[in-house]
Design an enzyme around this catalytic site. Structure first.
Site, PDB file in Angstrom:
ATOM      1  N   GLY A 232      40.143  -4.350  -9.054  1.00  8.13           N
ATOM      2  CA  GLY A 232      38.653  -4.173  -8.905  1.00  8.13           C
ATOM      3  C   GLY A 232      37.980  -5.644  -8.371  1.00  8.13           C
ATOM      4  N   ARG A 273      42.802  -3.131  -3.309  1.00  9.12           N
ATOM      5  CA  ARG A 273      41.632  -3.744  -1.500  1.00  9.12           C
ATOM      6  C   ARG A 273      42.242  -4.744  -1.515  1.00  9.12           C
ATOM      7  NH1 ARG A 273      36.723  -2.079  -0.502  1.00  9.12           N
ATOM      8  NH2 ARG A 273      36.718  -1.468  -3.262  1.00  9.12           N
ATOM      9  N   CYS A 348      27.617  13.156  15.641  1.00 10.32           N
ATOM     10  CA  CYS A 348      26.186  13.221  15.387  1.00 10.32           C
ATOM     11  C   CYS A 348      25.811  13.222  14.491  1.00 10.32           C
ATOM     12  CB  CYS A 348      26.103  15.095  15.876  1.00 10.32           C
ATOM     13  SG  CYS A 348      26.711  15.604  17.131  1.00 10.32           S
TER      14      CYS A 348
END
Length: 401
Positions: A232, A273, A348
């Site tokens: 975290g 991370r 799109c």
């Protein structure tokens, strides 16, 4: 430390070899090795650093990280297979909220070091599987703490979520685990948040975890071995010059453990991370520039089907512009100077936005937008085949190969 000049050079060189619009992930493996080693070095002796594979499961990324961590944390049978194909004996921790029988069997047969158990039902199934194989499963109970740290982008605990066991209900799970002969309850897992950037608050969260285990030892009159505080730890995407002060945090962690940890505890971190983000980049060439309703848009060869994180978190992903001076068309080059621009992808959907209303000193069709901190939760969490656009190239900076 980032090696931006090397990254920019390799992208520029890659572009000169092709006429097709460039789209690529670049992983600086040398920088990743050095960065992971720097994270490991200042940790207290009782702490073990594991890499959370969910952040980036690229085999070459795993190979670069492996020498500098105690092992890997996986959250699925597929991640377990990826790790075991590369490393037969590296310690592995198996987590995740929805484990199937097949995954629990695979974890048992792959000799994982610990299994994070998320419910009493999962605990009973794991006992049944282990007993059938005449083995013992070493487990940590995942606790959904009532008190967690503020300031993270995502919270998995401290509120109703699908993760772990409510702190108020953990007693039943402990008693159940201690009564099952094929379960070896080794401690507790507290992963509670994602992208937490407050060093002081993260230390306070760890202190809460330590206090929980100390009180639980007193209540049940037995010691536990592991306190897994999860991962975290975050990245300041919107303020790249201000990052988590890891060296300061590690120094304070020494003091915290000296005051509050028992000497028989091993503390586990599962970082993803913070390990992988800084040495990964996503490069996308500008295909078009246009102005709709007074807003400038740059259309990129790429988008959230490759880098979903900025759309998922509704943030502007940090970037810089790599100028490409070659222009092969016999007409003027679309260009913008000193304008605010929204960087949109090729999908799109109006949700395909990587950065909105950001200043650009100069941006031209054919230039390349380089998104930083894209090494974690980039390619791995994106819906790659939506609209069936080509996948990006993958480029690895590694002088040893």
């Amino acid at each position: 430390m980032e090696r931006l000049s090397d990254v920019i050079q390799v992208i520029t060189d890659h572009k000169t070899k092709q006429q097709a619009p460039l789209c690529a992930y670049v992983y600086d493996l040398e920088g990743l090795r050095a960065h992971t080693a720097r994270l490991s070095a200042p940790l207290p002796p009782s702490v073990r650093l594991f890499y959370a594979v969910k952040a980036n499961a690229d085999p070459r990324v795993l190979q670069a990280i492996q020498p500098h961590v105690a092992g890997f944390e996986v959250a699925s049978g597929g991640e377990l297979q990826k790790v075991r194909r590369l490393f037969a004996d590296t310690p592995v921790i198996f987590g995740g909220p929805g484990k199937t029988d097949e995954e629990l069997i695979a974890a048992t047969e792959a000799r994982v070091a610990l299994i994070h158990v998320e419910s009493i039902w999962e605990l009973q199934r794991l006992h049944w599987i282990a007993a059938e194989r005449q083995t013992t499963a070493r487990v940590l109970l995942r606790v959904n703490l009532r008190q967690t740290a503020p300031g993270a982008t995502l919270h998995m605990a401290g509120k109703p979520t699908q993760f772990g066991l409510d702190e108020w209900h953990i007693g039943e799970a402990i008693r159940t685990a201690l009564a099952l002969p094929s379960i070896d309850l080794q401690g507790f897992h507290f992963h509670a948040m994602s992208n937490h950037t407050d060093e002081q608050a993260h230390l306070a969260f760890i202190e809460t975890c330590l206090s929980f285990v100390r009180q639980t030892e007193k209540t049940y009159g037995r010691p536990f071995s592991f306190v897994n505080v999860g991962g975290g730890v975050g990245v300041h995407y919107n303020d790249p010059d201000r990052q988590f002060r890891w060296d300061w945090f590690a120094k304070e962690l020494h003091l915290l453990l000296r005051r509050h940890a028992s000497p028989h505890w091993t503390v586990i971190f599962e970082l993803g991370r913070l390990i992988a983000a800084h040495n990964g980049y996503y490069a996308a060439e500008v295909l078009d520039l246009k102005n709709n309703y007074g807003t400038y848009f740059a259309i990129l060869r790429g988008g959230i089907h490759h880098l979903r994180l900025p759309a998922a978190w509704k943030m502007n992903h940090p970037f810089l512009i790599i100028p490409i001076n070659e222009w092969r068309y016999p007409f003027d080059r679309p260009s913008l100077f000193g304008e605010r621009v929204t960087l949109a992808g090729e999908l799109c959907t109006p949700n395909d936005i990587l950065a909105r209303d950001v200043p650009c000193a100069r941006l031209r069709v054919g230039d390349i937008v380089l998104f930083r901190y894209a090494g974690a939760y980039g390619w791995d969490i994106s819906h790659h085949d939506f609209l069936s656009h080509p996948h990006p190239d993958f480029i690895y900076l590694d002088s040893s190969s």
